[in-house]
Design an enzyme around this catalytic site. Sequence first.
Site, PDB file in Angstrom:
ATOM      1  N   SER A 188      38.263  29.393  39.824  1.00 45.10           N
ATOM      2  CA  SER A 188      37.446  28.673  39.444  1.00 45.10           C
ATOM      3  C   SER A 188      37.810  27.766  40.057  1.00 45.10           C
ATOM      4  O   SER A 188      37.090  26.737  40.399  1.00 45.10           O
ATOM      5  CB  SER A 188      37.646  28.270  37.753  1.00 45.10           C
ATOM      6  N   HIS A 200      32.570  31.486  44.588  1.00 44.45           N
ATOM      7  CA  HIS A 200      32.346  30.998  43.648  1.00 44.45           C
ATOM      8  C   HIS A 200      30.927  31.388  42.069  1.00 44.45           C
ATOM      9  O   HIS A 200      30.373  29.875  42.898  1.00 44.45           O
ATOM     10  CB  HIS A 200      33.206  29.825  42.854  1.00 44.45           C
ATOM     11  N   GLU A 205      29.248  28.898  44.605  1.00 44.19           N
ATOM     12  CA  GLU A 205      29.868  27.786  46.215  1.00 44.19           C
ATOM     13  C   GLU A 205      30.471  28.751  46.576  1.00 44.19           C
ATOM     14  O   GLU A 205      31.390  29.900  46.304  1.00 44.19           O
ATOM     15  CB  GLU A 205      30.914  27.397  45.243  1.00 44.19           C
ATOM     16  N   ASN A 240      33.931  22.013  39.477  1.00 48.01           N
ATOM     17  CA  ASN A 240      34.307  22.067  38.749  1.00 48.01           C
ATOM     18  C   ASN A 240      34.864  20.785  38.644  1.00 48.01           C
ATOM     19  O   ASN A 240      35.533  20.320  37.533  1.00 48.01           O
ATOM     20  CB  ASN A 240      35.465  23.461  38.563  1.00 48.01           C
TER      21      ASN A 240
HETATM   22  P1  NAD Z   1      38.291  38.147  32.351  1.00 50.53           P
HETATM   23  O1  NAD Z   1      39.667  37.706  31.400  1.00 50.53           O
HETATM   24  O2  NAD Z   1      37.134  37.598  31.021  1.00 50.53           O
HETATM   25  O3  NAD Z   1      38.460  39.308  33.013  1.00 50.53           O
HETATM   26  C1  NAD Z   1      38.659  39.767  34.097  1.00 50.53           C
HETATM   27  C2  NAD Z   1      39.083  40.968  34.015  1.00 50.53           C
HETATM   28  O4  NAD Z   1      40.195  40.984  34.703  1.00 50.53           O
HETATM   29  C3  NAD Z   1      40.247  41.336  33.038  1.00 50.53           C
HETATM   30  O5  NAD Z   1      38.918  42.426  32.022  1.00 50.53           O
HETATM   31  C4  NAD Z   1      41.147  42.322  33.448  1.00 50.53           C
HETATM   32  O6  NAD Z   1      41.563  43.678  32.719  1.00 50.53           O
HETATM   33  C5  NAD Z   1      41.628  42.080  34.287  1.00 50.53           C
HETATM   34  N1  NAD Z   1      42.742  41.914  34.918  1.00 50.53           N
HETATM   35  C6  NAD Z   1      43.635  41.742  35.253  1.00 50.53           C
HETATM   36  N2  NAD Z   1      44.078  41.334  36.697  1.00 50.53           N
HETATM   37  C7  NAD Z   1      43.991  42.668  36.559  1.00 50.53           C
HETATM   38  C8  NAD Z   1      44.196  43.761  38.023  1.00 50.53           C
HETATM   39  N3  NAD Z   1      45.513  43.425  38.676  1.00 50.53           N
HETATM   40  N4  NAD Z   1      43.801  44.980  38.566  1.00 50.53           N
HETATM   41  C9  NAD Z   1      42.800  44.840  38.042  1.00 50.53           C
HETATM   42  N5  NAD Z   1      41.688  44.301  37.034  1.00 50.53           N
HETATM   43  C10 NAD Z   1      42.109  43.116  36.268  1.00 50.53           C
HETATM   44  O7  NAD Z   1      38.162  36.604  33.298  1.00 50.53           O
HETATM   45  P2  NAD Z   1      36.602  36.174  33.597  1.00 50.53           P
HETATM   46  O8  NAD Z   1      36.306  35.209  32.729  1.00 50.53           O
HETATM   47  O9  NAD Z   1      35.828  37.041  34.014  1.00 50.53           O
HETATM   48  O10 NAD Z   1      37.671  35.407  34.959  1.00 50.53           O
HETATM   49  C11 NAD Z   1      37.948  35.944  36.126  1.00 50.53           C
HETATM   50  C12 NAD Z   1      37.990  34.930  36.840  1.00 50.53           C
HETATM   51  O11 NAD Z   1      36.727  34.493  36.972  1.00 50.53           O
HETATM   52  C13 NAD Z   1      38.548  33.835  37.046  1.00 50.53           C
HETATM   53  O12 NAD Z   1      39.304  33.641  38.208  1.00 50.53           O
HETATM   54  C14 NAD Z   1      38.165  32.722  36.602  1.00 50.53           C
HETATM   55  O13 NAD Z   1      38.613  31.481  37.021  1.00 50.53           O
HETATM   56  C15 NAD Z   1      36.850  32.973  37.552  1.00 50.53           C
HETATM   57  N6  NAD Z   1      35.821  32.365  36.469  1.00 50.53           N
HETATM   58  C16 NAD Z   1      35.678  32.125  35.067  1.00 50.53           C
HETATM   59  C17 NAD Z   1      34.550  31.771  35.114  1.00 50.53           C
HETATM   60  C18 NAD Z   1      33.931  32.102  33.267  1.00 50.53           C
HETATM   61  O14 NAD Z   1      33.335  30.814  32.371  1.00 50.53           O
HETATM   62  N7  NAD Z   1      34.189  32.825  32.718  1.00 50.53           N
HETATM   63  C19 NAD Z   1      33.081  31.419  35.728  1.00 50.53           C
HETATM   64  C20 NAD Z   1      33.764  31.435  36.969  1.00 50.53           C
HETATM   65  C21 NAD Z   1      34.994  31.135  37.147  1.00 50.53           C
END
Ligand code: NAD
Length: 320
Positions: free
Chosen positions: A129, A150, A162, A201
């Site tokens: 993010s 992103h 992005e 962001n």
């Molecule tokens: P989430 O917690 O829903 O999912 C993350 C997943 O990664 C989990 O299922 C977890 O088990 C898995 N994981 C953790 N360590 C791991 C590893 N070593 N190998 C494989 N899998 C692993 O998180 P999210 O909300 O999907 O966010 C993921 C990324 O996207 C983050 O960097 C976040 O900042 C970014 N992001 C999130 C949003 C949002 O609105 N949620 C929006 C844009 C970007």
Amino acid sequence: MDVHKFDSHEEIERIAVVGSGTMGFGIALTYARYGRTVRLVDADPEALAEGMRSIETSLQTLADTDQIDEAEIDEITSRIEPVDELTEAVADADLVTEAVTEDMDVKRAVFEEIDAAAPATALLTTNTSGLSITEIAEAVSNPERFAGTHWFNPAHITPLVEVIKGEATADETADVLVELLDAVEKTPVRVEKDVLGFIGNRIQMAMIYEAFSLLDAGVASAEDIDRAVKAGFGFRLPSMGIFEKVDQSGIDVQYAIEEYLMPELDRGTDPNPVVTRLVEQGDLGLKTGKGVYDWSDDSPSEIYDERDRQLLEQLRMFES
Ligand code: NAD
């Protein structure tokens, strides 16, 4: 190492998505929807199963709202393979997209593994993010092939992605990623400098920080702050953005407002006190049943489904 491995986005056929949480499933769905073969992997088997369930539900919503044909559901699903082992998922990938937990150490450890198991020619991207792309890229041996892509939640609906260049990212890497994202009907925007939070962001967080500050000061209720945003500048944003609006209002008007208002805005450097208190209480929003609002009578899956249907309506207007 030749960074020109992919002359065209069409050569990016096999995509591995690492992390099948909120973001990973929507990214996997999108690439598969536009003909790519996808392997989806997660360290947690339950999260992987949940990601596959979310793909099914979301494809059904896309069919119900005429974004895809009912017949395409099976076709798209068949292009997504859930995989338990990261090494297997990335072994023959042309592109690896990471969407794991937002933590620099976790991301770097994951990229060390990806780097060891993926083809040396693969493009590597992170969905962070706002963490430093340059710093994450230090974990891989070919940082010229590394970039940020992103996506915005829900990833299979929100147009923007992005494309962020780290210090070592080759122009060709960013170019082919932009082409690829265009081809899967996203709206890619190039971020030329690796600044924390990128474009989306930085602007969004400045707004949210001020909104919590207004709430904390008792200026208005949460409901009324949300209503003001939705009915006011939020209503205009999709068609005008920021600079078109400022040009149409007049730069002199902007200057006059900046002169008296900027000293008043909250320019704190710590998390807002309301946010801090809610975190300490464990009131983390919809997922715990309470955050700024009380969600205890609501079902998260119904709320998300309703949100997706509304956003798909907006998408139709955005695209027209
Ligand atoms: P989430 O917690 O829903 O999912 C993350 C997943 O990664 C989990 O299922 C977890 O088990 C898995 N994981 C953790 N360590 C791991 C590893 N070593 N190998 C494989 N899998 C692993 O998180 P999210 O909300 O999907 O966010 C993921 C990324 O996207 C983050 O960097 C976040 O900042 C970014 N992001 C999130 C949003 C949002 O609105 N949620 C929006 C844009 C970007």
